[in-house]
Design a protein around this motif. Structure first.
Motif, PDB file in Angstrom:
ATOM      1  N   PRO A  19      -1.768   8.107   2.049  1.00 59.34           N
ATOM      2  CA  PRO A  19      -1.727   8.724   0.728  1.00 59.34           C
ATOM      3  C   PRO A  19      -0.305   9.052   0.291  1.00 59.34           C
ATOM      4  O   PRO A  19       0.538   9.483   1.085  1.00 59.34           O
ATOM      5  CB  PRO A  19      -2.558   9.995   0.920  1.00 59.34           C
ATOM      6  CG  PRO A  19      -3.482   9.680   2.040  1.00 59.34           C
ATOM      7  CD  PRO A  19      -2.684   8.811   2.973  1.00 59.34           C
ATOM      8  N   ASN A  20      -0.077   8.834  -0.983  1.00 59.09           N
ATOM      9  CA  ASN A  20       1.222   9.139  -1.592  1.00 59.09           C
ATOM     10  C   ASN A  20       0.937   9.879  -2.909  1.00 59.09           C
ATOM     11  O   ASN A  20       0.637   9.268  -3.927  1.00 59.09           O
ATOM     12  CB  ASN A  20       2.007   7.878  -1.856  1.00 59.09           C
ATOM     13  CG  ASN A  20       3.372   8.184  -2.444  1.00 59.09           C
ATOM     14  OD1 ASN A  20       3.882   9.284  -2.318  1.00 59.09           O
ATOM     15  ND2 ASN A  20       3.951   7.184  -3.092  1.00 59.09           N
ATOM     16  N   ILE A  21       0.977  11.218  -2.882  1.00 54.76           N
ATOM     17  CA  ILE A  21       0.526  12.055  -4.012  1.00 54.76           C
ATOM     18  C   ILE A  21       1.720  12.421  -4.882  1.00 54.76           C
ATOM     19  O   ILE A  21       2.771  12.854  -4.394  1.00 54.76           O
ATOM     20  CB  ILE A  21      -0.182  13.314  -3.488  1.00 54.76           C
ATOM     21  CG1 ILE A  21      -1.411  12.912  -2.649  1.00 54.76           C
ATOM     22  CG2 ILE A  21      -0.615  14.207  -4.646  1.00 54.76           C
ATOM     23  CD1 ILE A  21      -2.144  14.067  -2.022  1.00 54.76           C
ATOM     24  N   ASN A  44      -2.775   9.854  -6.592  1.00 54.82           N
ATOM     25  CA  ASN A  44      -2.589   9.281  -5.257  1.00 54.82           C
ATOM     26  C   ASN A  44      -2.365   7.771  -5.429  1.00 54.82           C
ATOM     27  O   ASN A  44      -3.301   7.042  -5.775  1.00 54.82           O
ATOM     28  CB  ASN A  44      -3.815   9.556  -4.392  1.00 54.82           C
ATOM     29  CG  ASN A  44      -3.688   8.982  -2.993  1.00 54.82           C
ATOM     30  OD1 ASN A  44      -2.600   8.600  -2.543  1.00 54.82           O
ATOM     31  ND2 ASN A  44      -4.806   8.901  -2.277  1.00 54.82           N
ATOM     32  N   THR A  53      -4.172   2.324  -1.066  1.00 59.11           N
ATOM     33  CA  THR A  53      -3.792   3.647  -0.563  1.00 59.11           C
ATOM     34  C   THR A  53      -5.037   4.362  -0.071  1.00 59.11           C
ATOM     35  O   THR A  53      -6.075   4.350  -0.732  1.00 59.11           O
ATOM     36  CB  THR A  53      -3.125   4.480  -1.664  1.00 59.11           C
ATOM     37  OG1 THR A  53      -2.010   3.753  -2.197  1.00 59.11           O
ATOM     38  CG2 THR A  53      -2.640   5.817  -1.128  1.00 59.11           C
ATOM     39  N   ASP A  55      -7.669   7.216   0.813  1.00 63.59           N
ATOM     40  CA  ASP A  55      -8.099   8.418   0.083  1.00 63.59           C
ATOM     41  C   ASP A  55      -7.582   9.669   0.764  1.00 63.59           C
ATOM     42  O   ASP A  55      -7.523   9.753   2.000  1.00 63.59           O
ATOM     43  CB  ASP A  55      -9.623   8.493   0.013  1.00 63.59           C
ATOM     44  CG  ASP A  55     -10.217   7.358  -0.806  1.00 63.59           C
ATOM     45  OD1 ASP A  55      -9.440   6.658  -1.474  1.00 63.59           O
ATOM     46  OD2 ASP A  55     -11.457   7.194  -0.780  1.00 63.59           O
ATOM     47  N   ALA A  56      -7.229  10.640  -0.081  1.00 65.55           N
ATOM     48  CA  ALA A  56      -6.898  11.983   0.416  1.00 65.55           C
ATOM     49  C   ALA A  56      -8.045  12.913   0.050  1.00 65.55           C
ATOM     50  O   ALA A  56      -8.631  12.800  -1.025  1.00 65.55           O
ATOM     51  CB  ALA A  56      -5.597  12.471  -0.184  1.00 65.55           C
ATOM     52  N   ASP A  84      -7.496   6.399  -4.384  1.00 65.04           N
ATOM     53  CA  ASP A  84      -6.372   5.617  -4.884  1.00 65.04           C
ATOM     54  C   ASP A  84      -6.552   5.340  -6.375  1.00 65.04           C
ATOM     55  O   ASP A  84      -7.556   4.796  -6.806  1.00 65.04           O
ATOM     56  CB  ASP A  84      -6.304   4.296  -4.102  1.00 65.04           C
ATOM     57  CG  ASP A  84      -5.147   3.403  -4.574  1.00 65.04           C
ATOM     58  OD1 ASP A  84      -4.261   3.942  -5.288  1.00 65.04           O
ATOM     59  OD2 ASP A  84      -5.147   2.214  -4.237  1.00 65.04           O
ATOM     60  N   TYR A 113      -3.435  18.213   2.931  1.00 65.38           N
ATOM     61  CA  TYR A 113      -4.591  17.348   2.707  1.00 65.38           C
ATOM     62  C   TYR A 113      -4.892  16.580   3.986  1.00 65.38           C
ATOM     63  O   TYR A 113      -4.086  16.570   4.939  1.00 65.38           O
ATOM     64  CB  TYR A 113      -4.348  16.386   1.544  1.00 65.38           C
ATOM     65  CG  TYR A 113      -3.135  15.512   1.685  1.00 65.38           C
ATOM     66  CD1 TYR A 113      -3.231  14.250   2.305  1.00 65.38           C
ATOM     67  CD2 TYR A 113      -1.886  15.920   1.227  1.00 65.38           C
ATOM     68  CE1 TYR A 113      -2.115  13.441   2.445  1.00 65.38           C
ATOM     69  CE2 TYR A 113      -0.784  15.116   1.362  1.00 65.38           C
ATOM     70  CZ  TYR A 113      -0.892  13.870   1.963  1.00 65.38           C
ATOM     71  OH  TYR A 113       0.212  13.069   2.118  1.00 65.38           O
ATOM     72  N   TYR A 115      -6.604  12.717   5.628  1.00 64.12           N
ATOM     73  CA  TYR A 115      -6.930  11.313   5.350  1.00 64.12           C
ATOM     74  C   TYR A 115      -7.277  10.635   6.670  1.00 64.12           C
ATOM     75  O   TYR A 115      -6.929  11.124   7.746  1.00 64.12           O
ATOM     76  CB  TYR A 115      -5.774  10.613   4.641  1.00 64.12           C
ATOM     77  CG  TYR A 115      -4.527  10.464   5.466  1.00 64.12           C
ATOM     78  CD1 TYR A 115      -4.286   9.292   6.204  1.00 64.12           C
ATOM     79  CD2 TYR A 115      -3.576  11.492   5.540  1.00 64.12           C
ATOM     80  CE1 TYR A 115      -3.144   9.155   6.984  1.00 64.12           C
ATOM     81  CE2 TYR A 115      -2.448  11.365   6.313  1.00 64.12           C
ATOM     82  CZ  TYR A 115      -2.222  10.200   7.028  1.00 64.12           C
ATOM     83  OH  TYR A 115      -1.097  10.070   7.796  1.00 64.12           O
TER      84      TYR A 115
END
Length: 505
Positions: A19-21, A44, A53, A55-56, A84, A113, A115
């Motif tokens: 994840p990349n939030i 995300n 990506t 999921d968070a 994502d 978070y 994942y």
């Protein structure tokens, strides 16, 4: 070469990333002078467009409490799942002071978070991202003072003073004040507006709003909201966030009626006097004590008495002249006293009425009549002298007295007159009276009444008074009259001698 051809024939495999939030906001502009609600998206997304990506989930967002002069009122946000490319809509409440400097501010958001890492394991991660916001130059506003005269159950004026603390003049500004409390009304509704054509930088403007508080309102502070829409010098428009305007609900203006004294009496005009005290929180200008008409047998001569300005805790005397009809009965009476006054805005207000009991005494004669010379012998005439005293607490004028009697008493002059009789004053009045010769010696009643004028000009006829008159035996003693008896005896003697003489002859 074969290997190269084989490699080029194999399609590229998409990468899966953690994840990349990030934060995304379309309008990060803040307006100083109040609480701003800043909407943003939590997204995300991986580093490449073709990447997938993970999921968070269980995403907790904890903003920093303060960034420079900006206070973050939102303490925590939560997103259950952040797949994502599917952003979550969130918002922050930021309290931005009116004197904040223009520029860009970055609000730290601490994230935690979870994942799935692709190997079947759940991983928890913590990181910090930033939400950029911007304070632009231009007009900015701050509520610098408020003052209210509104009381619970009454109407008053709310004064709101606002200053342009921004960097430029505001044009065609509209201030809208609103109340969300059902017990508070502004004018005839829940909101009211004021207009300013030119509002210079650093200039204070004071606005007045008629404010009403219901009987169900509570004493204390209420929070109203204001918003200002304006035009900047470059022609663009702007709006402030919700500005908080405090309103102090004052206690009802109250008064006490004490030290009541009553001289009321059935059939008379009397006085009720007392002291009124301002027990409310504010001064009462041009105060007037009022008396509600209590009914047909109690008639106020006047229904209002001015007592002037009463500061909190200050007292003043008052007095009402009241007439009690002769058909009234003695006993306690409830009177309703009220106070009207002007508040600090010059508006006329009416305080709640105050019920009080006063005593009405029974009827008493207007006069006290005392015989001075009231004894007559049978068959004689003379002067009946009576002392008349005014028992009332006010002077009586044009007092006419008249007597009435039955046989054997009679009068050739049955009227007397007193021009003026002060309270407690006595004067002697005289009548001609005769007692018949055949009157039996005893006490006879002589009735009399008075007609007089009161100080208010009313002419009154009194009740009937009764005066005892003593009739005694005729002068010379009792028994049969002397001369008739002697004469009869002589007749008998003479007549008897004459008969005796005739018989002897």
């Amino acid at each position: 070469m074969v290997a190269s051809l084989l490699a080029s024939a194999v399609p590229a495999v998409a990468l899966t990333s953690n994840p990349n939030i990030q934060t995304v906001t379309s309008n990060p502009t803040l307006q100083p002078g109040g609480v701003n609600e800043v909407s943003f998206k939590l997204l995300n997304d991986g580093t490449g467009a073709e990447d997938e990506t993970r999921d968070a989930y269980n995403v907790h967002v904890r903003p920093a409490g303060r960034v420079g002069p900006i206070e973050v009122e939102t303490r925590e946000l939560y997103v259950q799942s952040l797949p994502d490319g599917e952003p979550a809509d969130l918002s922050l409440r930021l309290d931005v002071p009116a004197n904040v400097k223009s520029g860009t501010y970055r609000i730290p958001l601490r994230l935690s978070y979870e994942y799935e890492n692709g190997a079947g394991n759940d991983v928890e991660r913590k990181t910090t991202i930033y939400l950029p916001v911007r304070v632009e130059s231009g007009p900015q506003f701050d509520v610098v003072d408020t003052n209210s005269t509104a009381t619970v159950g009454g109407t008053g004026t709310l004064e709101v003073t606002v200053r342009n603390v921004g960097t430029s003049t505001a044009y065609d500004s509209t201030l809208t004040l609103s109340s969300s409390a059902p017990d508070v009304s502004l004018g005839s509704g829940s909101s009211s507006t004021r207009f300013v054509d030119t509002w210079e930088r650093g200039e204070n403007r004071t606005f007045e709003f008629e404010t009403s508080l219901r009987d169900s309102a509570s004493v204390g502070n209420y929070s109203l909201s204001a918003q200002i829409d304006f035009e900047k010098p470059d022609g663009t428009t702007g709006s402030t966030p919700s500005l908080t305007v405090p309103l102090r609900a004052l206690p009802e203006m109250t008064f006490d009626v004490s030290d009541l004294q009553s001289s009321l009496r059935v059939g008379e005009e009397g006085t009720v006097s007392g002291t009124v005290t301002n027990t409310g929180p504010m001064a009462a200008d041009s105060a007037v004590v009022t008396l509600t008409d209590p009914g047909p047998t109690v008639t106020p001569i006047e229904t209002s008495v001015a007592v002037g300005t009463l500061d909190p805790g200050q007292s003043a005397p008052f007095s009402f002249d009241i007439e009690i009809t002769s058909s009234a009965s003695a006993g306690p009476r409830q009177l309703e006293f009220g106070v009207t006054y002007q508040d600090r805005d010059g508006a006329t207000r009416q305080a709640e009425t105050i019920p009080r009991l006063v005593e009405v005494s029974g009827a008493t004669p207007e006069f006290e009549v005392t015989p001075i010379n009231a004894t007559f012998a049978g068959g004689s005439s003379g002067t009946l002298e009576l002392r008349v005293t005014n028992t009332r607490d006010r002077p009586l004028t044009d007092v006419s007295a008249k007597i009435y009697m039955d046989s054997p008493l009679s009068s050739t002059n049955d009227e007397a007159f007193i021009e003026r009789l002060e309270p407690g004053e006595s004067q002697t009045i005289r009548f001609q009276l005769s007692a018949g010769s055949g009157a039996t010696a005893k006490t006879y009643p002589v009735k009399m009444d008075f007609q007089y004028d009161q100080p208010d000009g009313d002419t009154i006829i009194s009740d009937t008074y009764q005066v005892p008159v003593e009739v005694t035996e005729r002068s010379g003693g009792g028994g049969p009259p002397v001369l008739p008896i002697v004469g009869g005896a002589l007749v008998l003697v003479v007549g008897g001698g004459y008969l005796y003489y005739r018989r002897q002859g």
